[in-house]
Design a protein around this motif. Sequence first.
Motif, PDB file in Angstrom:
ATOM      1  N   GLY A  46       0.753  -1.471   0.274  1.00  0.00           N
ATOM      2  CA  GLY A  46       0.168  -0.054   0.061  1.00  0.00           C
ATOM      3  C   GLY A  46       0.605   1.208   0.313  1.00  0.00           C
ATOM      4  O   GLY A  46       0.065   2.165   0.401  1.00  0.00           O
ATOM      5  N   GLN A  47       2.372   0.986   0.086  1.00  0.00           N
ATOM      6  CA  GLN A  47       2.850   2.155  -0.110  1.00  0.00           C
ATOM      7  C   GLN A  47       2.922   2.821  -1.758  1.00  0.00           C
ATOM      8  O   GLN A  47       3.408   2.937  -2.433  1.00  0.00           O
ATOM      9  CB  GLN A  47       4.864   1.880  -0.563  1.00  0.00           C
ATOM     10  CG  GLN A  47       4.585   1.126   0.917  1.00  0.00           C
ATOM     11  CD  GLN A  47       6.499   1.148   1.187  1.00  0.00           C
ATOM     12  OE1 GLN A  47       7.728   2.087   1.109  1.00  0.00           O
ATOM     13  NE2 GLN A  47       6.615  -0.403   0.885  1.00  0.00           N
ATOM     14  N   GLU A  74       8.875  -1.356  -4.172  1.00  0.00           N
ATOM     15  CA  GLU A  74      10.057  -2.239  -4.092  1.00  0.00           C
ATOM     16  C   GLU A  74      10.199  -3.292  -4.206  1.00  0.00           C
ATOM     17  O   GLU A  74       9.361  -3.576  -4.197  1.00  0.00           O
ATOM     18  CB  GLU A  74      10.664  -1.866  -2.683  1.00  0.00           C
ATOM     19  CG  GLU A  74      10.160  -2.052  -1.400  1.00  0.00           C
ATOM     20  CD  GLU A  74      10.710  -1.689  -0.169  1.00  0.00           C
ATOM     21  OE1 GLU A  74      12.208  -1.752  -0.036  1.00  0.00           O
ATOM     22  OE2 GLU A  74       9.788  -1.670   0.518  1.00  0.00           O
ATOM     23  N   ALA A  75      11.133  -3.986  -4.337  1.00  0.00           N
ATOM     24  CA  ALA A  75      11.380  -6.058  -4.847  1.00  0.00           C
ATOM     25  C   ALA A  75      11.964  -6.202  -3.770  1.00  0.00           C
ATOM     26  O   ALA A  75      13.346  -5.723  -3.834  1.00  0.00           O
ATOM     27  CB  ALA A  75      11.450  -6.599  -5.988  1.00  0.00           C
ATOM     28  N   GLN A 124      14.763  -0.583  -6.104  1.00  0.00           N
ATOM     29  CA  GLN A 124      12.871   0.113  -5.355  1.00  0.00           C
ATOM     30  C   GLN A 124      13.138   1.909  -6.150  1.00  0.00           C
ATOM     31  O   GLN A 124      14.024   2.266  -7.307  1.00  0.00           O
ATOM     32  CB  GLN A 124      14.024   1.034  -3.933  1.00  0.00           C
ATOM     33  CG  GLN A 124      14.115   0.218  -2.836  1.00  0.00           C
ATOM     34  CD  GLN A 124      14.539   0.683  -1.649  1.00  0.00           C
ATOM     35  OE1 GLN A 124      14.794   1.728  -1.688  1.00  0.00           O
ATOM     36  NE2 GLN A 124      13.977   0.546  -0.689  1.00  0.00           N
ATOM     37  N   ARG A 125      11.905   2.300  -6.964  1.00  0.00           N
ATOM     38  CA  ARG A 125      11.592   2.492  -7.442  1.00  0.00           C
ATOM     39  C   ARG A 125      10.074   3.700  -6.927  1.00  0.00           C
ATOM     40  O   ARG A 125       9.907   2.626  -6.405  1.00  0.00           O
ATOM     41  CB  ARG A 125      10.113   1.973  -8.895  1.00  0.00           C
ATOM     42  CG  ARG A 125      11.639   1.182  -9.477  1.00  0.00           C
ATOM     43  CD  ARG A 125      12.956   2.143 -10.318  1.00  0.00           C
ATOM     44  NE  ARG A 125      13.950   1.235 -11.506  1.00  0.00           N
ATOM     45  CZ  ARG A 125      14.391   0.644 -10.939  1.00  0.00           C
ATOM     46  NH1 ARG A 125      15.376   0.445  -9.582  1.00  0.00           N
ATOM     47  NH2 ARG A 125      15.301  -0.381 -11.428  1.00  0.00           N
ATOM     48  N   SER A 144      13.160  -6.141 -12.659  1.00  0.00           N
ATOM     49  CA  SER A 144      14.318  -5.076 -12.781  1.00  0.00           C
ATOM     50  C   SER A 144      13.474  -4.114 -11.884  1.00  0.00           C
ATOM     51  O   SER A 144      14.758  -3.176 -11.973  1.00  0.00           O
ATOM     52  CB  SER A 144      14.718  -5.108 -14.347  1.00  0.00           C
ATOM     53  OG  SER A 144      13.707  -4.575 -14.852  1.00  0.00           O
ATOM     54  N   GLY A 145      12.639  -3.666 -12.716  1.00  0.00           N
ATOM     55  CA  GLY A 145      11.684  -2.685 -11.943  1.00  0.00           C
ATOM     56  C   GLY A 145      12.118  -1.611 -12.601  1.00  0.00           C
ATOM     57  O   GLY A 145      11.064  -1.055 -12.244  1.00  0.00           O
ATOM     58  N   ASP A 146      12.062  -2.015 -13.962  1.00  0.00           N
ATOM     59  CA  ASP A 146      12.213  -1.059 -15.536  1.00  0.00           C
ATOM     60  C   ASP A 146      10.677  -1.014 -15.857  1.00  0.00           C
ATOM     61  O   ASP A 146      10.186  -1.840 -16.005  1.00  0.00           O
ATOM     62  CB  ASP A 146      13.144  -1.578 -16.081  1.00  0.00           C
ATOM     63  CG  ASP A 146      14.482  -1.976 -16.357  1.00  0.00           C
ATOM     64  OD1 ASP A 146      15.162  -1.111 -14.673  1.00  0.00           O
ATOM     65  OD2 ASP A 146      14.922  -1.924 -16.331  1.00  0.00           O
TER      66      ASP A 146
END
Length: 696
Positions: A422-423, A428-429, A440-441, A472-474
């Motif tokens: 819920g952020q 983040e992973a 983190q993104r 990767s968060g990309d």
Amino acid sequence: MAPQRNTGAGAEAELPEYAGHYRLESCLGSGGMGVVHLARSTSGMKLAVKVVHAEFARDPEFRGRFRQEVGAARRVSGAFTAPVVDADPEADRPWMATLFIPGPTLAQQVKRNGPMAPAQLRRLMAGLAEALRDIHRVGVVHRDLKPSNVLLAEDGPKVIDFGISRPKDSELRTETGKLIGTPPFMAPEQFRRPREVGPAADIFALGSVMVHAATGRGPFDSDSPYVVAYQVVHDEPDLAGVPEELAPLVVRCLAKEPEDRPTPDELMRELRSVAASYDTQVFIPAQRTGETPRPPSRAEEPRRRSGRRLGKRTVLGAGALGLAVIGALVLARSPGGDGGAPQNTAPRTTSAAWSAWEATLASKKNAPQCSYGAGRLLCSQPGVVFALDPADGHLLWRHAVAEAPVSGPPVLSGGLVQPSSGQVGRLEALDPASGKARWQRNMPAYVGLESTGGMLLLTGADGTVTGVDSASGDTRWSHRIPGHKAPYFAAFTGDPLAYATSTLDDGAGTRVTAVDPDTGEVRWDARLEGALKPLGTVGGSVVFMSLDEVYGDAKAVVRYNPDSGTSRRVPLKVPLQQAHGAVRGNLVHLMGTGGSLVTVDLKARKQLWSLETGVVRVSTPVADGRYVYVTTPDGRLLAVDARHGRLVGQTPSRLGSDADRVPAALPRPVIVEDRVYATAPHGTVFAVNGRDPSAW
């Protein structure tokens, strides 16, 4: 209560579209302190969300009262009230979400149809007595019971709006000179000594409510609240029109001295002896059997009486602050989370010797939400994500996250743990082995998040959907989905597609779009009849619940084949309120608010069985082919035979020291091999052997 669009001026015309994670759709009611909206959770569940006016949000005293209202409503079980499912008293605009319960208020019913018949009155009085017993035994005094705060639901009356209620042990007291309430339904002591108001005041109000239900007016009546106050304290009530068999009980309820009034238990005992015909069947609206209930004829109704009624809560005293009535009818987040999310199941294998276990490792005030991945139980609570060894429950790691509402359990996607904490605006992973952040993104604010395959799908407030690579968060892609203003996605284990659904503009259908989560490309698009909610997939088809367009009750299961464009519909024998469910092979398991568990066989195209669990709120069901599992508000895990609908096992309740708390959400059980994992409201995670539920 029919939804009405908010057309007010000023601040109310500028109310936000969301409260927390919940989309505000229309106005259910408005009062001096705020507005109650019909809202939707991420899964599409109907809620009633009370949002405080901006001017009162700046008042520290009112914020204290609002926190008290939330606390009081949560202390009550929910069997006779609208259960609280989420709240944020500290928000810029404080809000509270409760389960949306369809049905008119008593005030609306009497205004539309006139006074109730004697049999209906007996059932109403018994239902209100049960509700007050439930409220009082957790130490809460309602202090504003009146016709507009009594909701006539299908399974009996519900008492709503705890805006000026007070726990007996509360330090917040009514100040001298501030008499807050609705005069025709206030007890004498609320005028004479408001700091000493106790449970007996609610009994007095019950008597006044019964007079209103029987006659269309109150026992004390005047255009002036000051005259009414005098009458309540000094005059005898006017009971003309109250049935003879009920009048003595109503007189006792309206006694001037609190000690002379009956308790709720005494009322219920005496009501059983009032008439041999007394029963506990529901009364308004009529039980739903697929037929439209016939309104009572004029000959069946008592003669209407004219009379003026004071319908607004009034404050007596200089500079007094009145808390206006706003009926909160609801459920925020769907109990147990998004019914369209993948089931927490894993293939069954032969397990080695193994023992049941129980562990409490984080906050003791919230039921953890858990899933299974990378050989671990992955769990979330506000402020923390942690992993447990499924063999014995010992803590493997924990990772702090922002103290925010938990929108669902952590999930394994792209080989990493996605907290789903819920952020809003941040992703983040985590490494599943250590719990350390791998990436983190900061992301644009989003209102919907779905994990599928190796992708995260984020829906922004403007309707833009962004696909983020889980590993990767990309960002892979970002665009709108054609035909959807703000789509909610559902994804299911083993299915490579994600499904966006939106109600058509005419309200008579649902647009369903299958999207490739890796590219955002549309694979197929369909406009289907009725309001539909996706539950799962089987054999290349998508399975939906078909919902009543007005009340949102589940009335059928629909199987849609996108290759042929055909639908098969299996009607339910009785609609289910606020249902959520899951698909396991050709069986669809549906759980409705009120405790009805129903299973539909898609292959045989019929309802297989129905079981009344006796529990008002139950989690989304999960199944393994042999049993259907659900959790309850008191921390029990229930197992039901999937083919025959028999209750075959249940664990003991796990409430701990906070037995008066109402959990905001009921997390689903997790099935791994022959083990079943569940959580309880006081923070416990526990595991049992799923091979023999009768031994629990």
